[in-house]
Motif scaffolding. Sequence first.
Motif, PDB file in Angstrom:
ATOM      1  N   SER A 224     -14.638  14.071  18.089  1.00 48.59           N
ATOM      2  CA  SER A 224     -14.422  15.469  18.414  1.00 48.59           C
ATOM      3  C   SER A 224     -15.778  16.153  18.385  1.00 48.59           C
ATOM      4  N   TYR A 225     -15.816  17.387  18.837  1.00 46.77           N
ATOM      5  CA  TYR A 225     -17.084  18.119  18.853  1.00 46.77           C
ATOM      6  C   TYR A 225     -17.674  18.192  17.451  1.00 46.77           C
ATOM      7  N   TYR A 465     -16.064   9.552  26.689  1.00 39.59           N
ATOM      8  CA  TYR A 465     -15.296  10.787  26.840  1.00 39.59           C
ATOM      9  C   TYR A 465     -14.685  10.865  28.223  1.00 39.59           C
ATOM     10  N   PRO A 466     -13.379  10.987  28.313  1.00 41.43           N
ATOM     11  CA  PRO A 466     -12.745  11.111  29.628  1.00 41.43           C
ATOM     12  C   PRO A 466     -13.002  12.502  30.198  1.00 41.43           C
TER      13      PRO A 466
ATOM     14  N   TYR B  94     -23.137  25.181  22.524  1.00 38.09           N
ATOM     15  CA  TYR B  94     -24.475  24.605  22.698  1.00 38.09           C
ATOM     16  C   TYR B  94     -24.945  23.927  21.413  1.00 38.09           C
ATOM     17  N   GLY B  95     -23.995  23.500  20.604  1.00 36.52           N
ATOM     18  CA  GLY B  95     -24.350  22.867  19.329  1.00 36.52           C
ATOM     19  C   GLY B  95     -24.987  21.502  19.517  1.00 36.52           C
ATOM     20  N   SER B 443     -13.380  15.236  24.439  1.00 34.56           N
ATOM     21  CA  SER B 443     -12.287  15.886  25.170  1.00 34.56           C
ATOM     22  C   SER B 443     -11.843  17.194  24.528  1.00 34.56           C
ATOM     23  N   ASP B 444     -12.166  17.403  23.254  1.00 33.55           N
ATOM     24  CA  ASP B 444     -11.747  18.668  22.641  1.00 33.55           C
ATOM     25  C   ASP B 444     -12.796  19.765  22.820  1.00 33.55           C
ATOM     26  N   PHE B 445     -13.818  19.494  23.615  1.00 30.33           N
ATOM     27  CA  PHE B 445     -14.861  20.508  23.826  1.00 30.33           C
ATOM     28  C   PHE B 445     -14.256  21.733  24.501  1.00 30.33           C
TER      29      PHE B 445
END
Lengths: 467, 467, 467
Positions: A224-225, A465-466, B94-95, B443-445
């Motif tokens: 995740s991010y 990452y899709p 922008y992390g 994908s959770d971006f």
Amino acid sequence: LGGCFQSIVPLPANMRTSTSLKVRLPVLIFALQIVMLVLYSLFVTYDDNANAKMQNNETNPMENSMYRDYPYFADVQVMIFVGFGCLLAFYRFYGFSGIVFTFLTAAFSIQWAILIQGFFQFYDNGKIHIGIINLLNAEFACAVVLISYCAVLGKTSPVQLLVMSLLEIPFFAVTEWAVLKYIRINDAGGTILIHLFACYFGLGVTFVLYRPSLNNGHVKEMTSYNSDILCVLGTLFLWVFWPSFNSALTIKGDDQHRAILHTFIGLCSSTMTAFALTAMFNKRGKLTMADIQNVTLAGGVTVGASVDMMISPVAAYALGIMGCTACFFGYKYLTPFMARRLRIQDQCGIHNLHGLTGLISSMAGICAILLATEEIYGPSMYQIFSHRAPPEQALFQFAAIFATIAASAVGGLLTGWVMSLKCMAAPSDEDCFDDELFLDVPSDFDTGKSIIPMNITKDHHHIHYPM
Amino acid sequence: LGGCFQSIVPLPANMRTSTSLKVRLPVLIFALQIVMLVLYSLFVTYDDNANAKMQNNETNPMENSMYRDYPYFADVQVMIFVGFGCLLAFYRFYGFSGIVFTFLTAAFSIQWAILIQGFFQFYDNGKIHIGIINLLNAEFACAVVLISYCAVLGKTSPVQLLVMSLLEIPFFAVTEWAVLKYIRINDAGGTILIHLFACYFGLGVTFVLYRPSLNNGHVKEMTSYNSDILCVLGTLFLWVFWPSFNSALTIKGDDQHRAILHTFIGLCSSTMTAFALTAMFNKRGKLTMADIQNVTLAGGVTVGASVDMMISPVAAYALGIMGCTACFFGYKYLTPFMARRLRIQDQCGIHNLHGLTGLISSMAGICAILLATEEIYGPSMYQIFSHRAPPEQALFQFAAIFATIAASAVGGLLTGWVMSLKCMAAPSDEDCFDDELFLDVPSDFDTGKSIIPMNITKDHHHIHYPM
Amino acid sequence: LGGCFQSIVPLPANMRTSTSLKVRLPVLIFALQIVMLVLYSLFVTYDDNANAKMQNNETNPMENSMYRDYPYFADVQVMIFVGFGCLLAFYRFYGFSGIVFTFLTAAFSIQWAILIQGFFQFYDNGKIHIGIINLLNAEFACAVVLISYCAVLGKTSPVQLLVMSLLEIPFFAVTEWAVLKYIRINDAGGTILIHLFACYFGLGVTFVLYRPSLNNGHVKEMTSYNSDILCVLGTLFLWVFWPSFNSALTIKGDDQHRAILHTFIGLCSSTMTAFALTAMFNKRGKLTMADIQNVTLAGGVTVGASVDMMISPVAAYALGIMGCTACFFGYKYLTPFMARRLRIQDQCGIHNLHGLTGLISSMAGICAILLATEEIYGPSMYQIFSHRAPPEQALFQFAAIFATIAASAVGGLLTGWVMSLKCMAAPSDEDCFDDELFLDVPSDFDTGKSIIPMNITKDHHHIHYPM
């Protein structure tokens, strides 16, 4: 205990309760702690620098060995607990487990290594004599266990991890003792004994714990991010303190000085190369976080075996580039090949970051030994090569590399077999990479039910990452 | 390469592929690495403390210079890679870029500064002689690049950043060498050479890279709960190790001791003041994270130029308050003014945290020099003021301040022009502050599509939170 | 100011503006800073090691005291600002406040403690003489304030925290001075003076600030996935540097060496025990993050009072297990009991982590003193027990424990009363644990409105995760 000796089978969801830690973990831990109490009380005492009785009026307290060792110990502590902890928290649904299992495994490995290494290296008059130098050695043994752990990250219970540590530490300590005492190698940065041992031990373990169904990826094998940022933080802590790691056990003075210089230069050059390669081989010319999190560190390993020698700064620079390149292509081509063809699922790609780089480093170390002359080293030549003449030493290095790889692979296979026993609370295939299995999670925990397992193609050590 | 010499134009969205790093970044990096390999192999060797040949039986290994320098080097490493990395990761989208571009830029800057500073300061007999002291100096040069980078954060590609570093390091090294060799200033904390240089260089760059459409804010120029916390972590790491930064290059002994004391006291007082001002000038009497992330650090810069002198602890305390106040009002009034009227978009407000504080610090340093007497300093007066008598020294300090500002501004303008060439993969206005442009994101971006660009009013270096 | 002397009443939501910091906080801070400026200018000067005038040709700069103290100071800085900051950011809606209020409180506590401790311990010829050793002592005083703060985390305004620090530091400094000067105890790790004092002071404060309605839990008293990870990071930083904390003020040489060994061993064993107990007493046999975040650290406190003595490594191991066990059951049974029956709401369970462990440690310290013989210690016996013979010393330790607890509890009650005055901007019950009250939050801040307050049962220091 009889039920324990059955090989592990993937369990249906309604039998998940068999991974409860309620009895298993406390029983194992308390048993280990009782063993520790007995062994520590029988065998462990202070070394001369920590023993009040050994001081007298002429002792200068500031010359106590702790002032030489503690700064490096503290730096390695940050690497082990913060650096490794964050690095292994990169999975989206497995952040708690990554950081917390590292904590438990490290805390146990160190106390256990103090004993086992003590028996082999610091035993005198029926007692193990400990000071900060033992703690530092034990942290290196702990690093070995954690590197091996990376190969099976997400697929193991804390019980399995403690058992792995319980067995790996003695395997490592015996190998270390034999190699240092009988083969007497030059390996200041621990390339052979730490990185190669840890790598092939971990590959042995994961070979036994092979899970065919995971070769097509797992729906939760993603980042995740926030987990990616946490992982980069781990990388940065490792990067920053790697010079301390590589120089902690060198001879004091100019040797240690060079070890810091080479490590730092090697890391700088491998970081540059990693950014170039990740952009070059990305389909859309973007940077991939997984490469930045792992491949940048390759230089630190690659300079290891020659880190204290007079290899010249440019050699450290070149080693950084070479190690990084091997590591990058290892992730790209070798790891998928090994998983599909050799049944070796190397979860975090330790064979790239520690194996390939370790082999390059070992060869570089041998070259450095062969090229050593008194003209370059001056009188300290005989301090660095105290055991034998360089050409002879090179042969012994070869022997040590093969011996270490053989010992670690065998140890890993045996340990993997023990870890596969049924009572170890191993997660079922579908419960892998999921914090919920072994940890209470807060109410905002993403259960991952919304993720549609499509477009997932395996790349490097975690899912691409899709888009 | 001919196409490179066109000034940058905002590109429509369907031409975004021209920011691909697939060719540009690897070509630039590998070219740089080949240059490095050649230059390191031709010119770089060990200094006496890292050279085995220079040791003999009478050498005490524990007196090797590395034991004096390495602890400060390690602390500054944490500041550069972890502290700066987290601090610049404060934008919501922008992390990744903030932390990762800092990593790349720093790794390149240091290896490049070792060479360039080496040519000017450590060149002897056709060779640059390196030891940990060079690495430490190179980290300071790296800090200069990263401070300048803050002025254009979110608006630059990694290619541009490498080019900026490639040019800024020589500009800095020449200025540093000229000022230290010919003007011979007292500037232990690097206020003039590091903070003022970095600030006006960065402002020069951002002046050339002016983007008028961003003066009204950008829809992605905002923080998130997690990015704000990450940024505070960065602040804390910088805060904690700032005494090491300010004292790393002082004379050893009581000078270094005072440098630590003053830095710490200055930081404590500026932190208090920052909390007072942020509450006082917030409409609803709340604390603003951006102030806590930046203004608290002002004291560390403000004590810089007099950090090793006998200014008395209360002076450090007062400097902390003054620097913090100037910095706070700079963010509030000067930064918006500069953006709208002077075409200087100072993205993170480096003119407040490094410019205004640097000027105050420089003046305080001059006062401290003028007030220095043998009565206060004792015999060490002549060690600290080894170049000339205090009044004369004060004049030279003035000259150095102006020379540094002029050199850095000119260097910044030239560098900005080079960075604006078309082949640099500069992001279009709408792609600024967005990780997706140069990085693969999970994908959770949060793509930010749900954000409605209303109620966004520019405040400090990032958007005031709309309520 | 008259309006200030009314006891606090929960306010209706439409009166929330009375918690504005717009006037209160700046007025308080600027008043404090003026006091600081006056006192620093009148009384604070350099100690001999930081004073240029005290150096002469025969001074060896490398023997300056800063080289002995600074490494420990830097480690403790990381613990205070990064470790504590992250640890106290564990609430889901209170992360900003946790980390930011710690920052403010610590920065003020240290500058204030330099003065107050200075008056009592470093006052000579009308001046307080400061060097890094004072900063280190002040950091310990700061740790005291932060531990006490943990008892009222989430329920206090920054104004209240500054007032608490303003009062606690003098209470602590007087107690410390009296105990060290007149009772002259052995307490190298600060178990009695730091942990016990901080604990009972904090309990005194929270007793006065009792909020009956919060005994049933608060809807926002919960963690999130990210806040839990941040908190573990804080734990790890504290864990890693705890040996520096416990050894910073010991006698140099073997004493300090043992302090590091014992702290490390104690932490390793308590970490193991914590994992065993958390799995064992969890209903579904899972691990609880709150235990890992807190109980693992118990060993560091428990070895404190005997940390520099010849207790043998196994004793440190056993102390880790004992302290951890007491701490764990304290969280489980004592904290809820104290909240419901004794009106003591101990928000983070400091009575478990610092009180119970501190009492065990104190008893262990007394045993260690009683068992000390010249046969074990050799001639250094008289250096360690410089004040009086061991049996007599044991009695004085008892006296010190009771005196410290009494003084801290009284101080805490008085301070709590002052903090409960109306002008302190205390949050209403419903605004507790909420960043929005005192901080501007970004637009993605989870306001918590979606949380349904059901199934919330209080467990340990934060809500048990509902499933």
